[in-house]
Design a protein around this motif. Structure first.
Motif, short mmCIF file in Angstrom:
data_model
loop_
_atom_site.label_atom_id
_atom_site.label_comp_id
_atom_site.label_asym_id
_atom_site.label_seq_id
_atom_site.Cartn_x
_atom_site.Cartn_y
_atom_site.Cartn_z
N LYS A 164 0.84 -1.20 0.00
CA LYS A 164 0.00 0.00 0.00
C LYS A 164 0.87 1.25 0.00
O LYS A 164 0.61 2.21 -0.74
CB LYS A 164 -0.90 -0.01 1.22
CG LYS A 164 -1.76 1.24 1.37
CD LYS A 164 -2.56 1.19 2.67
CE LYS A 164 -3.33 2.48 2.87
NZ LYS A 164 -4.08 2.48 4.17
N THR A 165 1.91 1.24 0.81
CA THR A 165 2.83 2.38 0.86
C THR A 165 3.50 2.61 -0.49
O THR A 165 3.60 3.75 -0.96
CB THR A 165 3.91 2.15 1.94
OG1 THR A 165 3.27 2.04 3.23
CG2 THR A 165 4.93 3.27 1.97
N GLN B 297 2.41 1.76 -3.45
CA GLN B 297 1.43 2.25 -4.42
C GLN B 297 1.10 3.72 -4.18
O GLN B 297 1.06 4.51 -5.14
CB GLN B 297 0.15 1.42 -4.31
CG GLN B 297 -0.92 1.81 -5.32
CD GLN B 297 -2.15 0.91 -5.22
OE1 GLN B 297 -2.37 0.23 -4.22
NE2 GLN B 297 -2.96 0.91 -6.26
N GLU B 298 0.88 4.11 -2.91
CA GLU B 298 0.52 5.49 -2.61
C GLU B 298 1.65 6.47 -2.91
O GLU B 298 1.39 7.61 -3.29
CB GLU B 298 0.10 5.60 -1.14
CG GLU B 298 -1.23 4.91 -0.84
CD GLU B 298 -1.60 5.00 0.62
OE1 GLU B 298 -0.73 5.36 1.44
OE2 GLU B 298 -2.76 4.70 0.95
N ARG B 299 2.89 6.02 -2.75
CA ARG B 299 4.03 6.91 -2.97
C ARG B 299 4.64 6.74 -4.36
O ARG B 299 5.64 7.38 -4.69
CB ARG B 299 5.09 6.67 -1.89
CG ARG B 299 4.58 6.97 -0.49
CD ARG B 299 5.65 6.73 0.56
NE ARG B 299 6.67 7.77 0.54
CZ ARG B 299 6.56 8.93 1.17
NH1 ARG B 299 5.47 9.23 1.86
NH2 ARG B 299 7.54 9.81 1.13
N ASN B 300 4.03 5.83 -5.17
CA ASN B 300 4.49 5.59 -6.54
C ASN B 300 5.96 5.22 -6.58
O ASN B 300 6.75 5.77 -7.36
CB ASN B 300 4.22 6.82 -7.42
CG ASN B 300 4.34 6.51 -8.90
OD1 ASN B 300 4.10 5.37 -9.33
ND2 ASN B 300 4.71 7.50 -9.69
N SER C 263 -4.06 7.17 6.75
CA SER C 263 -5.41 7.04 6.20
C SER C 263 -6.35 7.77 7.14
O SER C 263 -6.35 7.50 8.35
CB SER C 263 -5.82 5.58 6.07
OG SER C 263 -4.99 4.89 5.17
#
Length: 282
Positions: free
Chosen positions: A83-84, A86-89, A231
């Motif tokens: 998740k980290t 993905q969120e930070r690309n 979140s």
């Protein structure tokens, strides 16, 4: 030398679900004693069959209060890291590296000697006491929406704790097993503890909204994944996440994460330029 001792130690220890009271798995004294014996006797961290992930990953699992020998716990952390990423690309490996580095940077200097740059420590448990066992009440707040930082520790390792006032004499905190309301006169906070107002030293609609949001989370579970905790709307919270999310929900421009890393830690709240200290409790 300290690094050699502490890295294996934190692989064996499982963080307190309520610091100073109960270990997540088994008797705290027995686990702590066993870990010390194993470390001092030269036993290194266990290698788990089939594991191809890095030592950083194993340390992140342990520092989240989970058991790195359990695949279910490893899967939980892996999902948080994905998740980290993905969120930070960024890549998964980069996420592991960033999370490990941020955790190390949040270790308070007086916990570890300078040659222990590799050890991660528990960061996110909320209760407990400092090494002297001295606790204080947080006392009355100036404003609804004020926040605090207390000097909580696990096995002598300081990591801090946050809460947010929902009235002058009551605050909400995220602790294991759930988010709860606390009478501010309860002698529950490890000293020293510090109180802050956010923004200006006066009541505001944003502070009221932040406090209302925190109240609405009471009863939700505890979030063990401290490193991917930014979140706002979640089924569970840890202490710094709850304070951060309360203000982020009130106004998207209010970000109390001082360093902007993948996770928001208790010290990030205290160090935020938007948080202004007005009282110390000792």
């Amino acid at each position: 030398m300290v690094s050699t001792l502490l890295n294996p130690l934190f692989q064996y220890l499982v963080v307190l679900t309520r610091e100073g009271k109960e270990m997540k798995h088994g008797n705290n004294a027995l686990i702590f004693s066993s870990a010390v014996v194993l470390v001092l006797s030269g036993v290194t961290s266990p290698v788990y069959a089939g594991t191809t992930e890095s030592q950083d990953f194993d340390e992140i699992v342990s520092s989240a209060g989970l058991d790195s020998s359990q695949e279910s716990d490893r899967t939980l952390v892996r999902q948080g890291l994905e998740k980290t990423a993905q969120e930070r690309n960024i890549s998964y490996d980069a996420a592991v590296s960033q999370v490990a580095q941020e955790s190390r940077e949040h270790i308070q200097a007086d916990n570890i000697s300078s040659d222990n740059s590799g050890a991660l420590v528990p960061q996110i448990v909320s209760g407990g006491s400092d090494d002297s066992g001295h606790k204080v009440s947080m006392g009355r707040a100036r404003h609804r929406g004020d926040v605090f930082y207390s000097s909580n520790s696990t096995i002598g390792v300081k990591h801090g704790h946050n809460g947010i006032y929902v009235s002058e004499n009551e605050y909400v905190e995220a602790t294991s097993p759930s988010v709860r309301r606390v009478d501010s006169e309860s002698v529950d906070a490890p000293a020293p503890a510090y109180k802050y107002y956010v923004g200006d030293d006066k009541d505001s609609s944003e502070k009221d909204k932040a406090a209302t949001f925190a109240e609405e989370q009471v009863g939700k579970g505890y979030n063990w994944i401290f490193f991917a905790n930014k979140s706002v709307n979640s089924d569970n919270y840890n202490c710094s996440q709850l304070v951060w999310a309360s203000y982020k929900n009130a106004d998207s421009n209010i970000d109390l994460d001082a360093d902007g890393g993948p996770g928001v830690y208790p010290k990030d709240i205290a160090d935020s330029p938007m948080a202004h200290e007005y009282e110390t409790r000792e």
